[in-house]
Design an enzyme around this catalytic site. Sequence first.
Site, PDB file in Angstrom:
ATOM      1  N   ASP A  42      67.094   5.133  27.066  1.00 49.92           N
ATOM      2  CA  ASP A  42      68.391   5.277  27.575  1.00 49.92           C
ATOM      3  C   ASP A  42      68.239   6.182  28.926  1.00 49.92           C
ATOM      4  OD1 ASP A  42      69.360   8.384  26.263  1.00 49.92           O
ATOM      5  OD2 ASP A  42      68.075   9.066  27.942  1.00 49.92           O
ATOM      6  N   HIS A  84      76.620  14.425  30.181  1.00 50.32           N
ATOM      7  CA  HIS A  84      75.490  15.170  30.309  1.00 50.32           C
ATOM      8  C   HIS A  84      75.079  16.834  30.306  1.00 50.32           C
ATOM      9  CE1 HIS A  84      71.790  13.180  32.894  1.00 50.32           C
ATOM     10  NE2 HIS A  84      71.488  14.153  32.230  1.00 50.32           N
TER      11      HIS A  84
END
Length: 334
Positions: free
Chosen positions: A55, A140
Amino acid sequence: MSGTEIPQVVLKSSSNKCSMPVIALGTAADTNRSSGETTKVAVIEAIKLGYRHFDTASIYGSEEALGEAISEALHLGLIKSREELFITTKLWLTDNFPHLVLPALQKSLHAIQNGTAYDPVPISKHLRLKLEYLDLYLIHWPISVKPGDWEIPYTEELITTFDLKGVWIAMEECHKLGLAKSIGVSNFTCKKLEDLLSFATIPPSVNQVEMNPAWHQKKLKEFCDAKGIIITAFSPLGAKGASWGSNVVMDSEILKEIAEAHGRTIAQVCLRWLYEQGVTIAVKSYNKERMKQNLKIFDWSLTRDDHEKINQINQVRVNNGPVVFVANLWDGET
């Protein structure tokens, strides 16, 4: 070459039914100060241990090092092909505009195929991930900030209108182009997910949010379960040591007691608790022994009494975003 076999979940709302390992090695660096070499070495070690999900995000400053680690892992024969890995990255706030989504993704990928550079964005001269596609691309934060190299946390005057529909249509285009096998979001509330689902042609596969024994996210978890959206928990250990983090998880006497009863670490108890909640996890440690310990959560279980004790832990959200203030970020949801 791999160690622990990590269970996978199917991303139900992705058109191609991608499988995602339930544990990812996170590569976020507080103030972006982790060196590229440190990240590269840690990722290679993680691959040796059995990690297959990594990630990252454009803001982390770790994309290029991750790409270098993948190249070296292939060269060393630790993996046979890039397809063995699952790579997640994220769209940052200053690119959170419909016309900037695709260029931002292309900049992260900077795909190089058969020696032909694919670089439609003149400023993207850094190789970054050096991949042809992402497995998962996330918005995000549900916040847009005026493009520029601003200091974080962003002040109110830098925050501008977030065009969720326009940005999501651009995310869907990235998926249709084959640049992102799955698309999703991060830090979205139930209300924001409802708004998104009201017009999305391709629903989000994942919602990556803060979740740990001190922030259960029960309402959000129930909503996502009902909609077929997988939750990925970031800060599963409370982000102790980060500038915005908290010691409330790792210093919990309740978790310490449970860990001692099972002969496990507090971190393993937290990760096992999340796994038993049915969520996936992004956990960061570049320490080899802790990376190994964080995978040893699949061959034991917490008791009902353990769960009842964890339910008694005071709940507190730690991460309120990379902004000084933004109205209705959490929509009053707790």
